[in-house]
Scaffold this motif. Structure first.
Motif, mmCIF file in Angstrom:
data_model
loop_
_atom_site.group_PDB
_atom_site.id
_atom_site.type_symbol
_atom_site.label_atom_id
_atom_site.label_comp_id
_atom_site.label_asym_id
_atom_site.label_seq_id
_atom_site.Cartn_x
_atom_site.Cartn_y
_atom_site.Cartn_z
ATOM 1 N N SER A 63 4.617 1.337 -5.696
ATOM 2 C CA SER A 63 3.410 0.542 -5.951
ATOM 3 C C SER A 63 2.300 1.447 -6.471
ATOM 4 C CB SER A 63 2.915 -0.116 -4.661
ATOM 5 O OG SER A 63 3.902 -0.941 -4.113
ATOM 6 N N VAL A 64 1.673 1.031 -7.556
ATOM 7 C CA VAL A 64 0.527 1.761 -8.105
ATOM 8 C C VAL A 64 -0.765 1.206 -7.505
ATOM 9 C CG1 VAL A 64 -0.825 2.127 -10.217
ATOM 10 C CG2 VAL A 64 1.671 2.345 -10.270
ATOM 11 N N GLU A 65 -0.884 -0.108 -7.511
ATOM 12 C CA GLU A 65 -2.095 -0.767 -7.013
ATOM 13 C C GLU A 65 -1.793 -2.231 -6.861
ATOM 14 O OE1 GLU A 65 -4.152 -3.122 -8.793
ATOM 15 O OE2 GLU A 65 -2.733 -3.199 -10.438
ATOM 16 N N ASN B 69 -5.671 1.117 -4.472
ATOM 17 C CA ASN B 69 -4.955 2.033 -5.368
ATOM 18 C C ASN B 69 -4.223 3.055 -4.509
ATOM 19 O OD1 ASN B 69 -7.262 1.092 -7.324
ATOM 20 N ND2 ASN B 69 -5.691 2.021 -8.604
ATOM 21 N N LEU B 70 -2.929 3.160 -4.742
ATOM 22 C CA LEU B 70 -2.086 4.100 -3.997
ATOM 23 C C LEU B 70 -1.996 5.369 -4.835
ATOM 24 C CD1 LEU B 70 0.210 1.170 -3.245
ATOM 25 C CD2 LEU B 70 -1.039 2.411 -1.471
ATOM 26 N N LEU B 71 -2.569 6.457 -4.332
ATOM 27 C CA LEU B 71 -2.785 7.634 -5.161
ATOM 28 C C LEU B 71 -1.685 8.676 -5.023
ATOM 29 C CD1 LEU B 71 -6.565 7.980 -4.300
ATOM 30 C CD2 LEU B 71 -5.580 6.879 -6.302
ATOM 31 N N ARG B 72 -1.177 8.791 -3.802
ATOM 32 C CA ARG B 72 -0.135 9.803 -3.541
ATOM 33 C C ARG B 72 0.771 9.257 -2.439
ATOM 34 N NH1 ARG B 72 -4.975 12.519 -3.891
ATOM 35 N NH2 ARG B 72 -5.103 14.035 -5.584
ATOM 36 N N THR B 112 -7.095 4.304 -1.742
ATOM 37 C CA THR B 112 -8.493 3.884 -1.630
ATOM 38 C C THR B 112 -8.578 2.379 -1.827
ATOM 39 O OG1 THR B 112 -10.751 4.396 -2.346
ATOM 40 C CG2 THR B 112 -9.073 4.408 -4.048
ATOM 41 N N LYS C 87 -8.482 10.573 -8.923
ATOM 42 C CA LYS C 87 -7.203 11.276 -8.935
ATOM 43 C C LYS C 87 -6.626 11.280 -10.344
ATOM 44 C CE LYS C 87 -2.659 11.987 -8.057
ATOM 45 N NZ LYS C 87 -1.416 11.442 -8.642
ATOM 46 N N ARG C 96 -13.354 5.713 -10.504
ATOM 47 C CA ARG C 96 -14.331 4.785 -9.925
ATOM 48 C C ARG C 96 -15.599 4.857 -10.759
ATOM 49 N NH1 ARG C 96 -14.573 6.103 -4.182
ATOM 50 N NH2 ARG C 96 -12.806 4.669 -4.126
ATOM 51 N N GLN C 114 -13.165 -0.014 -9.605
ATOM 52 C CA GLN C 114 -12.065 0.894 -9.253
ATOM 53 C C GLN C 114 -10.927 0.568 -10.206
ATOM 54 O OE1 GLN C 114 -11.368 1.391 -4.912
ATOM 55 N NE2 GLN C 114 -9.218 1.101 -5.352
#
Lengths: 122, 122, 122, 122
Positions: A63-65, B69-72, B112, C87, C96, C114
């Protein structure tokens, strides 16, 4: 995580996946409704697998977002998340999921997700 | 739900809430990372309580929507969600949450959230 | 589009970009506030360029998705969008942006974005 | 703003609104595609009016938040944004909009929005 909350895949077709989750009291928030995090968990998983059905063998999906609108209290005998791919791409796939609360034979839309999944080649 | 996954409130101040979650194998997804749904669950709860700290007594709080948002990859000894109110309103409150993975003394930002909470008067 | 609405780059640093937009009556919506679409236009452009400052030469940047919370009416002498990379990744960069309304020497936060940008190699 | 960019309402029904926008070179970004801000402007306006069709007389509508996924380059003879209310509430209304690029008789989905509108009583 699907095991912990008791969710199961109930439909898998190219670009479409459904996940079902029976109500359990330990999945609720302060008002006794199913927690938004649980609603999101099954919606996100359905989106990920729906995207994955259209990806090449030996790829992986992450999943990205995603964005979730919570429309009504999530109360009922069970929840059903139904995800459908809107646009499959080589790298990114955009998916939508609706989450319904089921009470006897009635379905009520309780949340909707719009998200992006990424294909990682292995 | 917080009990089921083992999350606890670790900080409560006006407009700021932190929630901590120790790693557990039954909270992971297919790659062994903490599931996006778990990350979202603690972020959403932290956002809800952060908004709630600024609401009048006897009101209630519900999530309207959020975007993550999934960053890592979410891997580590534990996760920490820190939510801060961006704009408190009479009806709607906008909140942001960062979720960090903690490994020994290192914090890594893994996700975030930006979301909207609603105040329901009782 | 930046020319049409009269927006200009006012700051460019690695990972940070600001865009300024003087108020104009033909950029407003039905209540005389600057249109959410205008607010989004400068926020998205600032996000795109902020991501672009960290990408390799000869790459291109495109917006994948963004989410905007509109916090207060966008009225003032001008708007300022300030974007910061959260990121930077090889493919995807999360950014952001805060949008402020400026009246004389006062800044008011009117919106926050975002979003995700993608790097296309040429 | 609708005048500035040349957008017009092309359909208004209870809960559904369409807005049309002919291509113009001064609405593009660096690659010659219609700017994401323009796509968002017509999608947001269509969402706002779609919500407004279901609100009581003498109320006003404002955008609370929206999320846009940009699916394909926005190029064509014109754009069409079609918004439909997903859930109308007394205070908040959730709306979805699809934006299509039209080339001769072909429609291509280029973006999709999911957003929340608020009803302000006068």
């Amino acid at each position: 995580m699907m095991q912990l909350i008791g969710a199961t895949l109930s439909l898998v077709e190219p670009g479409v996946v459904e996940i079902k989750l029976p109500y359990r009291r330990d999945l609720t928030q302060q008002h006794g409704y199913l927690h938004a995090g649980v609603v999101t968990t099954i919606a996100d998983t359905a989106c990920g697998y729906a995207a994955y059905t259209l990806m090449p063998a030996r790829s992986e999906v992450l999943s990205v977002e995603f964005k979730v609108n919570l429309l009504r209290p999530a109360k009922g005998d069970s929840l059903l998340a139904r995800a459908e791919v809107i646009k499959a791409g080589k790298t990114l796939t955009v998916v939508r999921a609706d989450v319904f609360a089921l009470i006897e034979n009635n379905r009520t839309l309780v949340a909707t997700m719009q998200g992006t999944m990424i294909c990682l080649a292995q």
